[in-house]
Design a protein around this motif. Sequence first.
Motif, PDB file in Angstrom:
ATOM      1  N   ILE A  99       0.860  -1.193   0.000  1.00  0.00           N
ATOM      2  CA  ILE A  99       0.000   0.000   0.000  1.00  0.00           C
ATOM      3  C   ILE A  99       0.886   1.228   0.000  1.00  0.00           C
ATOM      4  O   ILE A  99       1.726   1.405   0.894  1.00  0.00           O
ATOM      5  N   ASP A 100       0.724   2.056  -0.999  1.00  0.00           N
ATOM      6  CA  ASP A 100       1.528   3.269  -1.136  1.00  0.00           C
ATOM      7  C   ASP A 100       1.164   4.245  -0.015  1.00  0.00           C
ATOM      8  O   ASP A 100       0.028   4.740   0.044  1.00  0.00           O
ATOM      9  N   PRO A 101       2.090   4.524   0.884  1.00  0.00           N
ATOM     10  CA  PRO A 101       1.784   5.392   2.039  1.00  0.00           C
ATOM     11  C   PRO A 101       1.471   6.830   1.657  1.00  0.00           C
ATOM     12  O   PRO A 101       0.834   7.548   2.423  1.00  0.00           O
ATOM     13  N   ASP A 102       1.911   7.257   0.488  1.00  0.00           N
ATOM     14  CA  ASP A 102       1.654   8.638   0.049  1.00  0.00           C
ATOM     15  C   ASP A 102       0.262   8.798  -0.558  1.00  0.00           C
ATOM     16  O   ASP A 102      -0.203   9.926  -0.731  1.00  0.00           O
ATOM     17  N   ILE A 103      -0.400   7.677  -0.884  1.00  0.00           N
ATOM     18  CA  ILE A 103      -1.707   7.740  -1.533  1.00  0.00           C
ATOM     19  C   ILE A 103      -2.828   7.269  -0.614  1.00  0.00           C
ATOM     20  O   ILE A 103      -3.955   7.753  -0.678  1.00  0.00           O
ATOM     21  N   CYS A 104      -2.502   6.340   0.303  1.00  0.00           N
ATOM     22  CA  CYS A 104      -3.530   5.752   1.173  1.00  0.00           C
ATOM     23  C   CYS A 104      -4.247   6.828   1.988  1.00  0.00           C
ATOM     24  O   CYS A 104      -3.625   7.707   2.594  1.00  0.00           O
ATOM     25  N   HIS A 127      -2.680   2.029   5.922  1.00  0.00           N
ATOM     26  CA  HIS A 127      -2.840   0.589   6.098  1.00  0.00           C
ATOM     27  C   HIS A 127      -1.564  -0.148   5.677  1.00  0.00           C
ATOM     28  O   HIS A 127      -0.823   0.312   4.796  1.00  0.00           O
ATOM     29  N   MET A 128      -1.326  -1.295   6.309  1.00  0.00           N
ATOM     30  CA  MET A 128      -0.124  -2.081   6.030  1.00  0.00           C
ATOM     31  C   MET A 128      -0.496  -3.537   5.779  1.00  0.00           C
ATOM     32  O   MET A 128      -1.382  -4.078   6.447  1.00  0.00           O
ATOM     33  N   ILE A 129       0.174  -4.173   4.825  1.00  0.00           N
ATOM     34  CA  ILE A 129      -0.082  -5.575   4.475  1.00  0.00           C
ATOM     35  C   ILE A 129       0.996  -6.461   5.080  1.00  0.00           C
ATOM     36  O   ILE A 129       2.192  -6.187   4.934  1.00  0.00           O
ATOM     37  N   ASP A 130       0.566  -7.510   5.768  1.00  0.00           N
ATOM     38  CA  ASP A 130       1.500  -8.505   6.298  1.00  0.00           C
ATOM     39  C   ASP A 130       1.856  -9.451   5.149  1.00  0.00           C
ATOM     40  O   ASP A 130       1.059 -10.298   4.749  1.00  0.00           O
ATOM     41  N   GLU A 131       3.059  -9.282   4.610  1.00  0.00           N
ATOM     42  CA  GLU A 131       3.460 -10.022   3.415  1.00  0.00           C
ATOM     43  C   GLU A 131       3.481 -11.535   3.643  1.00  0.00           C
ATOM     44  O   GLU A 131       3.233 -12.322   2.729  1.00  0.00           O
ATOM     45  N   PRO A 139     -10.282   2.566  -3.715  1.00  0.00           N
ATOM     46  CA  PRO A 139     -10.813   3.646  -4.562  1.00  0.00           C
ATOM     47  C   PRO A 139      -9.748   4.663  -4.965  1.00  0.00           C
ATOM     48  O   PRO A 139      -9.945   5.433  -5.903  1.00  0.00           O
ATOM     49  N   GLU A 140      -8.605   4.672  -4.260  1.00  0.00           N
ATOM     50  CA  GLU A 140      -7.553   5.646  -4.529  1.00  0.00           C
ATOM     51  C   GLU A 140      -6.402   5.052  -5.358  1.00  0.00           C
ATOM     52  O   GLU A 140      -5.418   5.742  -5.623  1.00  0.00           O
ATOM     53  N   ASN A 141      -6.522   3.768  -5.719  1.00  0.00           N
ATOM     54  CA  ASN A 141      -5.437   3.074  -6.430  1.00  0.00           C
ATOM     55  C   ASN A 141      -4.129   3.119  -5.651  1.00  0.00           C
ATOM     56  O   ASN A 141      -3.035   3.273  -6.225  1.00  0.00           O
ATOM     57  N   ALA A 142      -4.251   2.965  -4.335  1.00  0.00           N
ATOM     58  CA  ALA A 142      -3.060   3.009  -3.483  1.00  0.00           C
ATOM     59  C   ALA A 142      -2.408   1.646  -3.309  1.00  0.00           C
ATOM     60  O   ALA A 142      -1.273   1.556  -2.855  1.00  0.00           O
TER      61      ALA A 142
END
Length: 403
Positions: free
Chosen positions: A330-335, A358-362, A376-379
């Motif tokens: 998740i791009d932190p600048d867009i989320c 938001h953060m994804i547990d890889e 909706p933001e393409n983040a």
Amino acid sequence: MDAIAVAQKMSKVELLERIKNSEIHDYASRITLNEAILRAGNESSALGAPVSLVIALDNSDVSGCLLEILRIEREKFFIGMEIAVLCITDSANYTIRKTLYIPEYAADFAQSLEEDALRHSFNIELGIVDMRSAKGALVIHPATLVMLADYFEGKALGYRYVSVNNRPLQRVEGEAKIATLLDAKNTKALEIGCEFYPQTAASLSINELDIVNGVIRVLTEKECIITETAKILASAQSQHCGKCVFCREGLIQLTSIHKDIMAGKGKMEYLDLIKEIGRAMSAGSFCSLGQRSPLIALSAIEHFMDEYEAHIKKRNCFAGVCISFVAIYIDPDICTGCTECLDICPVDCIEGRRGYIHMIDEKDCTRCGKCIEACPENAVNQTSSKPPKLPDRPTKCGKFRNR
């Protein structure tokens, strides 16, 4: 006069002589039809049993592409069947055993042929032909029967059946170039018959290639050679009879090796192992399923070694298909912290709350891509390279500094 009437007016000797002069080859085995008839006769005599007629696709045709012949050429198929019967028995005797084999996955289609089976006195079996038990039988491809009908109707032969990119099956002249059949850009590879080829193979003619299953398919940069190879091997594995050790064990090993490579567990020594297994299968298997199915892996290594090396050495899938090599972040600048991705994630591997990045547990992420579609933001992005620096703790949206 129709084709059957023409054949019925000939003695068996005359009929076989005409077939010999026709130089018709069986569509699958590629031996002459005359040779196939003589071989069946010799085998049946040695067994002390009458010749039978076995009609089937080539065992290696796991796609079932040429099964369509039984739809589009149905009447010619039955005419060819009756002429074939005259070739292996006396014209007054139609009591020989005739069996049509239909792949198990096409059971519904087999049911649609039941009325035809009663009318033309043949049996329908599901599965592939056990070549051991087919001794003393004339084993013949449906397309060969169509050609036999055409020949006795005085029509030109020399054609092949192909389906390009899963489009409807068509007759194509054997001298036609592959390139004239294609309408594709960004071609990376060609799947032709049971093998992969580089795009340069488009300059070859139909007759120069062994398209025993009728398949011609274009692969673009969006498709992974390793993944496509694994799919075809798995399909062959699901259809083998299990009686031949080389085929049974070889397909298990080849499929497993390719799945390991896709999962990032590949080793360079696997490449020599694939070659060893593939060659052993081709040499030691009893029927064409075991003989031809490893060709897809052998040809993939021969022409696309760079993709295997990229998967194994660099953990990189050129097409971005193998999920083990793909990271979703998740791009932190867009989320904007909207929580849409949290709600859609089927394994709850996304951490965050409203207004926080938001953060994804890889480790838990299955790369299903649902979060990408939901944002909706393409983040939410997917990459086969290293993701950018990401927050490792709850951070308010707009407050993260990438240092």
